[in-house]
Design a protein around this motif. Sequence first.
Motif, mmCIF file in Angstrom:
data_model
loop_
_atom_site.group_PDB
_atom_site.id
_atom_site.type_symbol
_atom_site.label_atom_id
_atom_site.label_comp_id
_atom_site.label_asym_id
_atom_site.label_seq_id
_atom_site.Cartn_x
_atom_site.Cartn_y
_atom_site.Cartn_z
ATOM 1 N N VAL A 1 18.363 -52.272 -64.739
ATOM 2 C CA VAL A 1 18.041 -51.515 -63.532
ATOM 3 C C VAL A 1 17.902 -52.445 -62.328
ATOM 4 C CG1 VAL A 1 16.875 -49.636 -64.748
ATOM 5 C CG2 VAL A 1 15.563 -51.648 -64.045
ATOM 6 N N GLU A 2 18.027 -51.816 -61.179
ATOM 7 C CA GLU A 2 17.783 -52.483 -59.898
ATOM 8 C C GLU A 2 16.653 -51.698 -59.218
ATOM 9 O OE1 GLU A 2 21.079 -54.326 -57.153
ATOM 10 O OE2 GLU A 2 20.700 -52.253 -56.516
ATOM 11 N N PHE A 3 15.717 -52.380 -58.575
ATOM 12 C CA PHE A 3 14.541 -51.690 -58.028
ATOM 13 C C PHE A 3 13.918 -52.515 -56.912
ATOM 14 C CE2 PHE A 3 13.192 -54.539 -61.339
ATOM 15 C CZ PHE A 3 12.027 -55.116 -60.854
ATOM 16 N N PHE B 1 8.999 -41.781 -63.591
ATOM 17 C CA PHE B 1 10.333 -41.198 -63.692
ATOM 18 C C PHE B 1 10.823 -40.601 -62.369
ATOM 19 C CE2 PHE B 1 11.167 -40.347 -68.474
ATOM 20 C CZ PHE B 1 10.881 -41.666 -68.748
ATOM 21 N N SER B 2 9.891 -40.285 -61.470
ATOM 22 C CA SER B 2 10.300 -39.727 -60.187
ATOM 23 C C SER B 2 11.085 -40.738 -59.336
ATOM 24 C CB SER B 2 9.075 -39.259 -59.396
ATOM 25 O OG SER B 2 8.178 -40.335 -59.145
ATOM 26 N N GLU B 3 11.005 -42.025 -59.699
ATOM 27 C CA GLU B 3 11.736 -43.056 -58.965
ATOM 28 C C GLU B 3 13.131 -43.301 -59.529
ATOM 29 O OE1 GLU B 3 10.793 -44.328 -56.225
ATOM 30 O OE2 GLU B 3 8.768 -43.498 -56.207
ATOM 31 N N LEU B 4 13.478 -42.600 -60.606
ATOM 32 C CA LEU B 4 14.814 -42.722 -61.207
ATOM 33 C C LEU B 4 15.788 -41.777 -60.510
ATOM 34 C CD1 LEU B 4 13.809 -42.696 -64.984
ATOM 35 C CD2 LEU B 4 14.679 -44.673 -63.700
ATOM 36 N N ILE C 1 14.612 -46.869 -58.080
ATOM 37 C CA ILE C 1 15.299 -47.473 -59.224
ATOM 38 C C ILE C 1 16.737 -46.978 -59.312
ATOM 39 C CG2 ILE C 1 15.266 -47.732 -61.733
ATOM 40 C CD1 ILE C 1 12.233 -47.265 -61.604
ATOM 41 N N CYS C 2 17.672 -47.903 -59.536
ATOM 42 C CA CYS C 2 19.088 -47.585 -59.767
ATOM 43 C C CYS C 2 19.507 -48.186 -61.105
ATOM 44 C CB CYS C 2 19.968 -48.146 -58.653
ATOM 45 S SG CYS C 2 19.641 -47.465 -57.031
ATOM 46 N N LEU C 3 20.336 -47.461 -61.849
ATOM 47 C CA LEU C 3 20.817 -47.955 -63.136
ATOM 48 C C LEU C 3 22.004 -48.882 -62.937
ATOM 49 C CD1 LEU C 3 20.636 -44.692 -65.296
ATOM 50 C CD2 LEU C 3 18.920 -46.500 -65.027
ATOM 51 N N LEU C 4 22.049 -49.963 -63.723
ATOM 52 C CA LEU C 4 23.139 -50.937 -63.677
ATOM 53 C C LEU C 4 23.919 -50.899 -64.989
ATOM 54 C CD1 LEU C 4 21.276 -53.990 -62.093
ATOM 55 C CD2 LEU C 4 22.734 -52.334 -60.933
#
Length: 352
Positions: free
Chosen positions: A266-268, A251-254, A284-287
């Motif tokens: 997501v994009e990662f 979760f630290s990468e969100l 990680i980025c939300l799409l």
Amino acid sequence: MSDGQGNPLPSSERSRPAGGSGGRGRQSQGQHDGRSPRDRGGKPQRDAGLARNARPVQYGTIANLKEGFGFIQPMHMSGESIGEPLGDHVFFHFSSLASRDPPRRGDEVSFESDIDQRTGRQAARKVDVVPQGTIPRPPPPQEVEAKAAIEREPRGRNAEGQLVLLSRDGTRSAVRLPFEQREVERGVTLQSGDIVGCLLVGAEGRQKVRRVALVERGGGLPVERGLVVTVKDRYGFIRSEAFAGELFFHFSELPRGADVAPGACVEFRRSTDARSNKEAAVGICLLPKGAVQLEDIGDETFEGVVTRAVTPQAFSDGSAPRLLTRGEKVALGGMVKLVREGEDAAGSGDGG
């Protein structure tokens, strides 16, 4: 003094040296008798083996001193490399010193360099200590801030890694430079693909990497897209759009404050975790919903008959919500038989 028969000799005869008239029986002052200085009882002259032609005066610093000899580090006196070392150390013997006072390590000296005819090696003569500051100091090295991507992380305290410099538009350049672990900011473990900021010290082509600081974890890796398939307490798994299998993420990468659930697009970037040495999703980025499709979905519509219904009991095992794999869909999901045009859907019967 007598002539051997008791008669005294004339004063002119008494003044002549024995062995001949006019002093011919004795070597005149300054005339070489063919013997070496050691054979004549004097100290050996170390410069005697060096060519006597005039040589240009050079400058350097005393690099090392031993018992009766030492070594000089020649220095550039002009040009782009002014004040920097010039070539290898040059040997000198204390008999080549212009002064009786022995030099000290680090002293600036002038000297002439020649080939010792006995050894065939370069040696210094006429070594003279000059005032400190005679040799010009090199200009301060150029310092340029830069961004780079880690290509090989240093593994160990004294290990060396490699980075590639990034252009202003973020693309990779052709310049690759080594860097040492001690130049990395304290408490940071770098990984391949990390974006870092650094300081380049020195002229182009001879730059050293200093003060390496992490800017973006995995930012130099290719971007992938996928769907979140499993969510646990503080971690989950992503199924990539381009690669088979599931990829761990923490979760630290969100993004800060982001909340994800199975099915989130997501994009990662894919990186290797330094602790587990396994691949994981980072940055990680939300799409938007629907941005990622793991299967091709066409626009054509069909009619069919449900031949096997989904049983809710199959998914009531208490596990966390997740997307099914293809194998699980076949084993646990429902089945639909397509109805061709002109067929009776009610009479099509069971099938797979």
